[in-house]
Design an enzyme around this catalytic site. Structure first.
Site, PDB file in Angstrom:
ATOM      1  N   GLU A  72      -2.190  -3.598  -2.355  1.00 24.85           N
ATOM      2  CA  GLU A  72      -3.383  -4.446  -2.530  1.00 24.85           C
ATOM      3  C   GLU A  72      -4.339  -4.333  -1.335  1.00 24.85           C
ATOM      4  O   GLU A  72      -5.486  -4.730  -1.420  1.00 24.85           O
ATOM      5  CB  GLU A  72      -2.969  -5.912  -2.760  1.00 24.85           C
TER       6      GLU A  72
ATOM      7  N   CYS B 148       6.302  -6.629  -0.317  1.00 18.21           N
ATOM      8  CA  CYS B 148       6.718  -7.113   1.004  1.00 18.21           C
ATOM      9  C   CYS B 148       7.656  -8.317   0.857  1.00 18.21           C
ATOM     10  O   CYS B 148       8.757  -8.168   0.366  1.00 18.21           O
ATOM     11  CB  CYS B 148       5.485  -7.402   1.855  1.00 18.21           C
TER      12      CYS B 148
ATOM     13  N   HIS C 131       1.911  -2.326   1.140  1.00 23.02           N
ATOM     14  CA  HIS C 131       0.929  -3.230   0.519  1.00 23.02           C
ATOM     15  C   HIS C 131      -0.161  -2.461  -0.223  1.00 23.02           C
ATOM     16  O   HIS C 131      -1.220  -2.184   0.352  1.00 23.02           O
ATOM     17  CB  HIS C 131       0.254  -4.067   1.607  1.00 23.02           C
TER      18      HIS C 131
END
Lengths: 262, 79
Positions: free
Chosen positions: A196, A86, A194
């Site tokens: 994660e 990002c 994302h």
């Protein structure tokens, strides 16, 4: 192996990245303040999402000048792994570590959603545990994720397999549906989605887990090669390790090994 | 020496903000507006330097930070 998560003023996904590596993957990870000068001892550096320096001027434009970025450049030049997620992707493009630029979403909206991505290549240290063409679902949350690059560079990137992830349904106007790209050496990855945030069953999605597991597999194989190379040098022989003959050997490894043997 | 730097998206790059403003202007009745491009104006006070020095500095500033030349173009004027 050890991950490092860089913390810029305005980073806000640093805790997510730290948590994913430490708790979902059980690996060593440390926060690194942006004013730090060295990255010794780290195998993979994560530039997290957020709004570094308030996105002033352009997203990532000011973070690029943070003191830590010289060390990130050195780390990348040594063939070690860097992933920008990002805002981290935006910083890497502004720093010139990745080609292209990210501009305002086509519909001008900040998009917060989970979207399907296509894994375009598994020939990188970040995607080796996925299947080529596999569709994975990964969250996105950005207002400036519209990827642009000039035609000549895009052509070279395609030829060299640098388009890593594409959107199945383009949410932001990105050229060629691009969601993530890597550098020519394939040791620096940038992506708007994302991974994660998709590492735990309790969050309802573990599609991001294999990205981090790929990194771990890559680094651990590399250390096996390094140890073998040192051992071979001492014994005066040079046997081929499994990784050397592997079809999907990331370029970063090749460079590292050449350095060791030259 | 003072300077004004104008940074705009390259013509080849779509400007969704400009399109949105164009639509808003049309709704205000300005149906003749054919294009709107949004950019940035950056005002600098460069202190006591010559025009030549200012020109040289401004090119470096624009190339290095103020504009991202992958997507933007810039021009500046001394005042």
């Amino acid at each position: 192996m050890k991950f490092g998560v860089i913390v810029f003023p305005g980073s806000n996904c640093d805790i997510d990245c730290f948590h994913a590596v430490k708790d979902a993957l059980g690996h060593e990870v440390e926060y690194i303040w942006h004013d730090t000068e060295e990255l010794d001892g780290f195998d993979c550096i994560i530039l997290p999402g957020g709004f570094s320096y308030g996105d002033y001027l352009r997203c990532g434009a000011v973070a690029r000048f943070a003191r830590i970025m010289d060390a990130v450049r050195t780390h990348a030049a040594a063939g070690k792994l860097v992933i920008g997620i990002c805002n981290g992707f935006q910083i890497l493009t502004e720093a010139g570590l990745l080609p292209g630029a990210l501009v305002r979403n086509k519909n001008l909206k900040f998009i917060c959603d989970t979207v399907p991505l296509r894994v375009e290549t598994t020939d990188t240290p970040f995607t080796s545990l996925y299947k080529k063409g596999e569709i994975i679902n990964i969250p996105i949350a950005h207002g400036e994720g519209n990827y642009l690059v000039d035609e000549d560079t895009l052509k070279k990137m395609k030829e060299n397999g640098q388009i890593v992830f594409t959107y199945v349904d383009n949410p932001n106007g990105s050229m060629e549906n691009i969601a993530g790209v890597c550098n020519e050496q394939k040791n620096v990855l940038g992506m708007m989605p994302h991974p994660e945030r998709a590492c735990e069953e309790i969050l309802g999605n573990t599609d991001g887990l294999r990205l981090f597991e790929s990194i771990i597999a890559a680094v651990e194989s590399e250390s096996v090669i390094s140890a073998q190379a040192v051992k071979n040098r001492h014994t005066g022989t040079r046997r081929k390790s499994a990784m050397e003959t592997s079809r999907s050997k990331p370029i970063a490894f090749t460079q590292k090994e050449e350095l060791l043997h030259d | 020496m003072k300077a004004k730097v104008y940074v705009t998206l390259k013509k080849s790059i779509a400007d969704p903000q400009g399109n949105a403003i164009q639509n808003a202007l049309r709704k205000l009745g300005y149906t003749n507006v054919e294009e709107v491009r949004i950019g940035k104006l950056i005002e600098l006070d460069l202190g006591d330097i010559t025009a030549d020095e200012a020109n040289a500095q401004l090119v470096k500033m624009c190339e290095g930070l103020l504009a991202n030349t992958v997507i933007e173009e810039y021009k500046f004027e001394l005042c």
